[in-house]
Enzyme design. Structure first.
Site, PDB file in Angstrom:
ATOM      1  N   ASP A   8       5.109 -38.500  30.489  1.00 36.85           N
ATOM      2  CA  ASP A   8       4.354 -37.265  30.591  1.00 36.85           C
ATOM      3  C   ASP A   8       4.141 -36.687  29.290  1.00 36.85           C
ATOM      4  OD1 ASP A   8       5.224 -37.098  33.472  1.00 36.85           O
ATOM      5  OD2 ASP A   8       7.127 -36.446  32.818  1.00 36.85           O
ATOM      6  N   HIS A  19      19.932 -40.868  29.565  1.00 31.16           N
ATOM      7  CA  HIS A  19      19.565 -41.396  30.607  1.00 31.16           C
ATOM      8  C   HIS A  19      19.192 -43.092  30.450  1.00 31.16           C
ATOM      9  CE1 HIS A  19      19.542 -42.252  35.141  1.00 31.16           C
ATOM     10  NE2 HIS A  19      18.635 -43.111  34.857  1.00 31.16           N
ATOM     11  N   HIS A  60      17.194 -45.977  29.401  1.00 32.50           N
ATOM     12  CA  HIS A  60      16.060 -46.229  29.658  1.00 32.50           C
ATOM     13  C   HIS A  60      15.079 -46.742  28.492  1.00 32.50           C
ATOM     14  CE1 HIS A  60      15.608 -42.434  27.212  1.00 32.50           C
ATOM     15  NE2 HIS A  60      14.408 -42.596  27.090  1.00 32.50           N
ATOM     16  N   PHE A  78      21.030 -44.177   5.767  1.00 30.99           N
ATOM     17  CA  PHE A  78      19.909 -43.340   5.685  1.00 30.99           C
ATOM     18  C   PHE A  78      18.729 -44.181   4.861  1.00 30.99           C
ATOM     19  CE2 PHE A  78      23.064 -40.263   6.772  1.00 30.99           C
ATOM     20  CZ  PHE A  78      22.442 -39.587   7.586  1.00 30.99           C
ATOM     21  N   MET A  79      17.764 -44.518   5.577  1.00 31.98           N
ATOM     22  CA  MET A  79      16.403 -45.032   4.904  1.00 31.98           C
ATOM     23  C   MET A  79      15.904 -43.828   4.228  1.00 31.98           C
ATOM     24  SD  MET A  79      16.412 -48.514   4.968  1.00 31.98           S
ATOM     25  CE  MET A  79      17.069 -49.894   5.969  1.00 31.98           C
ATOM     26  N   VAL A  80      16.277 -43.585   2.712  1.00 29.92           N
ATOM     27  CA  VAL A  80      15.651 -42.607   2.165  1.00 29.92           C
ATOM     28  C   VAL A  80      15.460 -42.775   0.620  1.00 29.92           C
ATOM     29  CG1 VAL A  80      16.543 -40.552   3.743  1.00 29.92           C
ATOM     30  CG2 VAL A  80      17.947 -41.363   1.860  1.00 29.92           C
TER      31      VAL A  80
END
Length: 350
Positions: free
Chosen positions: A77, A163, A165, A315-317
């Site tokens: 959507d 959910h 998916h 963390f990729m920082v």
């Protein structure tokens, strides 16, 4: 001093991308007082009347989700790619270049029950997921150069709906990561006359340092060049090029392998282990339909963020964003931990 990979910092080369990763195992000793995540537990109800991915619930666009009993696929959507859009104007300025981008974005529900994830689903249900992946791939690959099947599991990885998916994005162009692989795999094949990942599978089977799961059709390893702490690669041992090449037996073994791997992930920190995963195989569409795909090997990538526990993530920082990827736990240490974790019985069933 003699170099010890589990103690001394070093760099490792990723032949699929041409990039390097910094390995700093001594940093596992540092104290942690940073951000801690809320543990992701399997707390979903079987049915949520407010969740638009549940059977019989209305979606934001007013459409009713049917009362499906297995998998269910629909057009997103809020898609990132649309099929009918105007192309940007051509530019002769090398600093301001734009190109057309058309595509299609779909959402695929794995199962009607919200409280199930792949590790808690049956192999039969996972086979249904794989069959639907292939059905969608067969339809979309005729038109599009790249069909990206991917799953973001858990809010930590940006999943906006709990959910079970995944998503399927189809592109009129070859995205950055597949383009890099296309070039690197083709160059390796031109030199060695063998697919890079086929050779890599053989080397890993010989060394047995980073193997997590091994069966006749699939090999799961923590790649030598892995960036994420418990990153894994699931590789076809039958030199399949695309997901729709799989035989019935290979699909069945894939379902068992996915269930075993994701169960290991959940059992590692006894939580609903978050990750982003996706399939990579030979490009598709009219442009690539008749081109050689001999250099490709079908594989899936799992990028989980958790580092030390269910609450402490990587963390990729900083250095990772501005310089190069960096990891603390060595791939060998990560593989050993995953190998030692039970992959047959989920911790919720004990």
């Amino acid at each position: 001093m003699q170099f010890v990979a589990s103690e001394h910092q070093h760099r490792r080369f990723n032949p699929l991308t041409g990039q390097w990763v910094l390995v700093s195992p001594h940093r596992m000793q540092r104290p942690w007082s940073g951000q801690e995540e809320k543990p992701q537990l399997n707390e979903q109800a079987e049915f949520d009347p407010t969740n638009p991915l549940c059977p019989g619930v209305k979606r934001p666009n007013g459409m009713l989700t049917p009362r499906y009993e297995s998998t269910y696929v629909f057009d997103n959507d809020f898609p990132a790619l649309l099929e009918q859009v105007p192309a940007p104007p051509a530019s002769d300025d090398p600093l301001f270049q734009a190109a057309p981008a058309r595509g299609n974005c779909r959402v695929m529900c794995f199962h009607p029950k919200s409280n199930l994830t792949l590790p808690t689903m049956s192999p039969t249900d996972i086979c249904a997921v794989i069959d639907e992946w292939i059905k969608q791939f067969n339809e979309l690959s005729v038109k599009y150069a790249w069909v990206q099947i991917f799953e973001n599991k858990g809010a930590t990885m940006g999943c906006s709906n709990p959910h079970p998916h995944c998503q399927i994005w189809s592109c009129s162009f070859l995205p950055t990561e597949p383009q890099l692989k296309q070039e690197r795999l083709r160059a390796y094949y031109a030199t060695h006359e063998r697919p890079l990942l086929s050779d890599y599978v053989e080397r890993e089977l010989q060394r047995k340092e980073r193997i997590v799961i091994e069966n006749s059709d699939w090999l799961v390893v923590v790649p030598y060049w892995a960036s994420w702490p418990f990153e894994t690669m699931l590789i076809s041992r039958n030199n399949n090029k695309r997901i729709n090449d799989l035989t019935d037996g290979q699909r069945h073994n894939l379902a068992l392998t996915i269930k075993q791997l994701t169960t290991k992930y959940d059992n590692l920190f006894q939580c609903s282990f978050p990750y982003s995963m996706g399939w990579h195989g030979a490009p598709t569409g009219p442009e690539h339909a008749h081109a050689s795909s001999a250099h490709w090997t079908l594989h899936a990538l799992y990028y989980p963020p958790l580092l030390r526990s269910a609450t402490v993530r990587k963390f990729m920082v900083g250095f990772e964003l501005l310089a190069m990827a960096q990891r603390d736990l060595t791939p060998e240490q990560a593989a050993q931990r995953l190998r030692d974790v039970d992959g047959t019985r989920h911790y919720l069933n004990k």
